[in-house]
Design a protein around this motif. Structure first.
Motif, PDB file in Angstrom:
ATOM      1  N   PRO A 133       0.838  -1.197   0.000  1.00  0.00           N
ATOM      2  CA  PRO A 133       0.000   0.000   0.000  1.00  0.00           C
ATOM      3  C   PRO A 133       0.870   1.243   0.000  1.00  0.00           C
ATOM      4  CG  PRO A 133       0.077  -0.949   2.186  1.00  0.00           C
ATOM      5  CD  PRO A 133       0.808  -1.903   1.289  1.00  0.00           C
ATOM      6  N   GLY A 134       0.266   2.381  -0.313  1.00  0.00           N
ATOM      7  CA  GLY A 134       1.030   3.618  -0.325  1.00  0.00           C
ATOM      8  C   GLY A 134       0.143   4.819  -0.543  1.00  0.00           C
ATOM      9  N   THR A 135       0.778   5.975  -0.543  1.00  0.00           N
ATOM     10  CA  THR A 135       0.063   7.238  -0.674  1.00  0.00           C
ATOM     11  C   THR A 135       0.785   8.133  -1.674  1.00  0.00           C
ATOM     12  OG1 THR A 135      -0.696   7.132   1.618  1.00  0.00           O
ATOM     13  CG2 THR A 135      -0.809   9.279   0.529  1.00  0.00           C
ATOM     14  N   VAL A 136       0.015   8.778  -2.521  1.00  0.00           N
ATOM     15  CA  VAL A 136       0.518   9.807  -3.422  1.00  0.00           C
ATOM     16  C   VAL A 136      -0.103  11.128  -2.978  1.00  0.00           C
ATOM     17  CG1 VAL A 136       0.644  10.643  -5.800  1.00  0.00           C
ATOM     18  CG2 VAL A 136       0.724   8.187  -5.342  1.00  0.00           C
ATOM     19  N   THR A 137       0.743  12.127  -2.714  1.00  0.00           N
ATOM     20  CA  THR A 137       0.272  13.417  -2.231  1.00  0.00           C
ATOM     21  C   THR A 137       0.601  14.501  -3.242  1.00  0.00           C
ATOM     22  OG1 THR A 137       0.629  12.734   0.061  1.00  0.00           O
ATOM     23  CG2 THR A 137       0.383  15.097  -0.361  1.00  0.00           C
ATOM     24  N   ILE A 138      -0.414  15.268  -3.617  1.00  0.00           N
ATOM     25  CA  ILE A 138      -0.252  16.361  -4.577  1.00  0.00           C
ATOM     26  C   ILE A 138      -0.403  17.677  -3.831  1.00  0.00           C
ATOM     27  CG2 ILE A 138      -1.129  17.402  -6.710  1.00  0.00           C
ATOM     28  CD1 ILE A 138      -2.418  14.643  -7.309  1.00  0.00           C
ATOM     29  N   ASN A 139       0.584  18.547  -3.957  1.00  0.00           N
ATOM     30  CA  ASN A 139       0.543  19.866  -3.341  1.00  0.00           C
ATOM     31  C   ASN A 139       0.561  20.933  -4.428  1.00  0.00           C
ATOM     32  OD1 ASN A 139       0.870  19.826  -0.211  1.00  0.00           O
ATOM     33  ND2 ASN A 139       2.266  18.235  -0.946  1.00  0.00           N
ATOM     34  N   ASP A 158       5.367  10.497  -3.444  1.00  0.00           N
ATOM     35  CA  ASP A 158       4.876   9.170  -3.076  1.00  0.00           C
ATOM     36  C   ASP A 158       5.799   8.589  -2.020  1.00  0.00           C
ATOM     37  OD1 ASP A 158       6.893   7.154  -4.192  1.00  0.00           O
ATOM     38  OD2 ASP A 158       6.428   8.247  -6.028  1.00  0.00           O
ATOM     39  N   ASP A 159       5.285   7.672  -1.212  1.00  0.00           N
ATOM     40  CA  ASP A 159       6.080   7.020  -0.172  1.00  0.00           C
ATOM     41  C   ASP A 159       6.445   5.602  -0.579  1.00  0.00           C
ATOM     42  OD1 ASP A 159       3.591   5.891   0.012  1.00  0.00           O
ATOM     43  OD2 ASP A 159       3.248   6.391   2.119  1.00  0.00           O
ATOM     44  N   GLY A 160       6.705   5.438  -1.874  1.00  0.00           N
ATOM     45  CA  GLY A 160       7.046   4.127  -2.405  1.00  0.00           C
ATOM     46  C   GLY A 160       8.520   3.805  -2.315  1.00  0.00           C
ATOM     47  N   ARG A 161       8.968   2.905  -3.171  1.00  0.00           N
ATOM     48  CA  ARG A 161      10.324   2.331  -3.078  1.00  0.00           C
ATOM     49  C   ARG A 161      11.369   3.098  -3.872  1.00  0.00           C
ATOM     50  NH1 ARG A 161       8.402  -3.082  -6.346  1.00  0.00           N
ATOM     51  NH2 ARG A 161       7.722  -2.036  -8.266  1.00  0.00           N
ATOM     52  N   THR A 171       9.568   9.201  -3.692  1.00  0.00           N
ATOM     53  CA  THR A 171       9.966  10.076  -4.804  1.00  0.00           C
ATOM     54  C   THR A 171       9.192  11.383  -4.713  1.00  0.00           C
ATOM     55  OG1 THR A 171      10.443   8.189  -6.244  1.00  0.00           O
ATOM     56  CG2 THR A 171      10.041  10.314  -7.315  1.00  0.00           C
ATOM     57  N   ARG A 172       9.900  12.481  -4.982  1.00  0.00           N
ATOM     58  CA  ARG A 172       9.253  13.789  -5.104  1.00  0.00           C
ATOM     59  C   ARG A 172       9.568  14.349  -6.480  1.00  0.00           C
ATOM     60  NH1 ARG A 172       9.319  18.851  -0.991  1.00  0.00           N
ATOM     61  NH2 ARG A 172       7.503  17.652  -0.281  1.00  0.00           N
ATOM     62  N   ILE A 173       8.507  14.736  -7.190  1.00  0.00           N
ATOM     63  CA  ILE A 173       8.639  15.406  -8.481  1.00  0.00           C
ATOM     64  C   ILE A 173       8.000  16.772  -8.338  1.00  0.00           C
ATOM     65  CG2 ILE A 173       7.988  15.355 -10.912  1.00  0.00           C
ATOM     66  CD1 ILE A 173       8.043  12.283 -10.699  1.00  0.00           C
ATOM     67  N   MET A 174       8.800  17.818  -8.619  1.00  0.00           N
ATOM     68  CA  MET A 174       8.341  19.174  -8.368  1.00  0.00           C
ATOM     69  C   MET A 174       8.456  20.020  -9.628  1.00  0.00           C
ATOM     70  SD  MET A 174       9.697  21.880  -5.488  1.00  0.00           S
ATOM     71  CE  MET A 174       9.223  20.742  -4.188  1.00  0.00           C
ATOM     72  N   LEU A 175       7.371  20.696  -9.942  1.00  0.00           N
ATOM     73  CA  LEU A 175       7.333  21.641 -11.051  1.00  0.00           C
ATOM     74  C   LEU A 175       7.224  23.049 -10.485  1.00  0.00           C
ATOM     75  CD1 LEU A 175       6.865  22.488 -14.088  1.00  0.00           C
ATOM     76  CD2 LEU A 175       4.419  22.203 -13.609  1.00  0.00           C
ATOM     77  N   ASP A 176       8.156  23.918 -10.853  1.00  0.00           N
ATOM     78  CA  ASP A 176       8.084  25.326 -10.511  1.00  0.00           C
ATOM     79  C   ASP A 176       7.843  26.114 -11.790  1.00  0.00           C
ATOM     80  OD1 ASP A 176       8.589  25.736  -7.614  1.00  0.00           O
ATOM     81  OD2 ASP A 176      10.423  24.617  -8.051  1.00  0.00           O
TER      82      ASP A 176
END
Length: 340
Positions: free
Chosen positions: A263-269, A284-287, A326-331
């Motif tokens: 299980p896991g969570t994807v968070t969008i800010n 996400d809090d994955g591998r 993993t964190r993917i960030m768009l500025d």
């Protein structure tokens, strides 16, 4: 389905046609090279909207939808656009097969071949609610439809660059295409606004939330949760489209590859940056990425799409991945909040 591929352009065109025709809005194709410009294709949504079965539609001019209350001026606008081979958006009173009237927002556009010659006309219809009838419609809707159509064309062109993939697994290509158009279809449905709202913009958090929910429904497992945290602000429609596609690509990748069977969570800010720009982060809090994986990259359709969309926003993309996720960030700069 159409009895024959009307584009006669190989598998890639055939796949693109299926992709457009399966979109969740009403669509017809007409052939101006045949007598009276008859309908040669109508998708399922058109039949559901009008109540006419396929055998009562193919081979007929679209005027059978008109009735005693149809405005001749609206009909004249359509005829003029056909003669001039131009795009037009018209709100017109049409009638279902049982005689029930409904307001139809028709987006008509010529489809040209590589030589610029018009091969077909496409008609996308949206049934309007009573409060969205012409007396309440915004005149800028033509422009908004045009922008959405342009982004739709971009997705189709990306599909056509991968003929080899389509030839070996056309079903998978269609599935990916359906996901990529889902966000565009949502935006299309939001193009009518209430009085007092900015009719050139959408609330970014609301729109991206709908995109994320749609991706979540496509997941084969329910143990992956999607969370959204969003400041409430608007961006122009033409900026919302690429952001929606980026969210769709990144969240889909996370759900498919980040968790395995866990299980896991994807968070969008979604945040309004201090300089007036936009910061979009997806965690996400994955591998984390496997060793040697470099994403996004030009070699994949999804990676190439994200890179091109980021460039279209004049934005910067950062990717950080490790065993904890993993964190993917768009500025995106302040200009992303402004109309072109």
């Amino acid at each position: 389905m159409v009895e024959a591929d009307p584009f006669q352009g190989g598998l890639s065109d055939h796949v693109a046609l299926q992709f457009l025709a399966s979109a969740p809005f009403s669509l017809v194709l007409t052939d101006p090279w045949k007598d009276d410009n008859p309908i040669v294709y109508a998708n399922r949504a058109f039949h559901d909207t009008t109540g006419y079965p396929r055998e009562d539609v193919i081979g007929r001019n679209c005027r059978f939808l008109q009735g005693p209350g149809t405005d001749p001026a609206a009909v004249a606008r359509i005829h003029r656009a056909l003669e001039r081979e131009e795009e037009v958006t018209v709100d017109i009173l049409n009638y279902r097969s049982d005689g029930t009237p409904f307001w139809n927002r028709l987006m008509l556009a010529p489809l040209r071949d590589s030589d610029g010659k018009v091969r077909f006309f496409s008609g996308v219809q949206k049934m309007l609610a009573p409060e969205d009838a012409p007396d309440h419609a915004h005149t800028t809707i033509d422009e908004l439809h045009h922008r959405v159509k342009n982004h739709l064309s971009m997705v189709v062109s990306l599909m056509r660059m991968h003929n080899r993939e389509a030839a070996t697994n056309p079903r998978e290509v269609l599935d990916k295409a359906a996901r990529r158009i889902e966000g565009l279809a949502m935006l299309y449905e939001q193009l009518t606004y209430t009085d007092g709202e900015n009719n050139q913009a959408v609330v970014l958090g609301d729109y991206l939330g709908r995109v994320a929910d749609s991706v979540g429904r496509l997941a084969p497992r329910d143990q992956i949760k999607i969370k959204l945290r969003a400041d409430r602000f608007t961006v122009p429609v033409e900026r919302a489209v690429p952001m929606g596609l980026i969210v769709s690509e990144v969240v889909t990748n996370a759900m498919q590859h980040a968790f395995g069977e866990a299980p896991g969570t994807v968070t969008i800010n979604i945040e309004e940056a201090d300089d007036g720009g936009v910061r979009l982060s997806i965690d996400d809090d994955g591998r984390g990425f496997a060793d040697g994986v470099d994403w996004p990259r030009e070699g994949s359709v999804g990676g190439r799409l994200v890179l091109q969309l980021t460039a279209s926003l004049a934005g910067s993309l950062s990717v950080n991945s490790g065993p904890q996720g993993t964190r993917i960030m768009l500025d995106a700069p302040p200009s992303v909040r402004q109309r072109n």
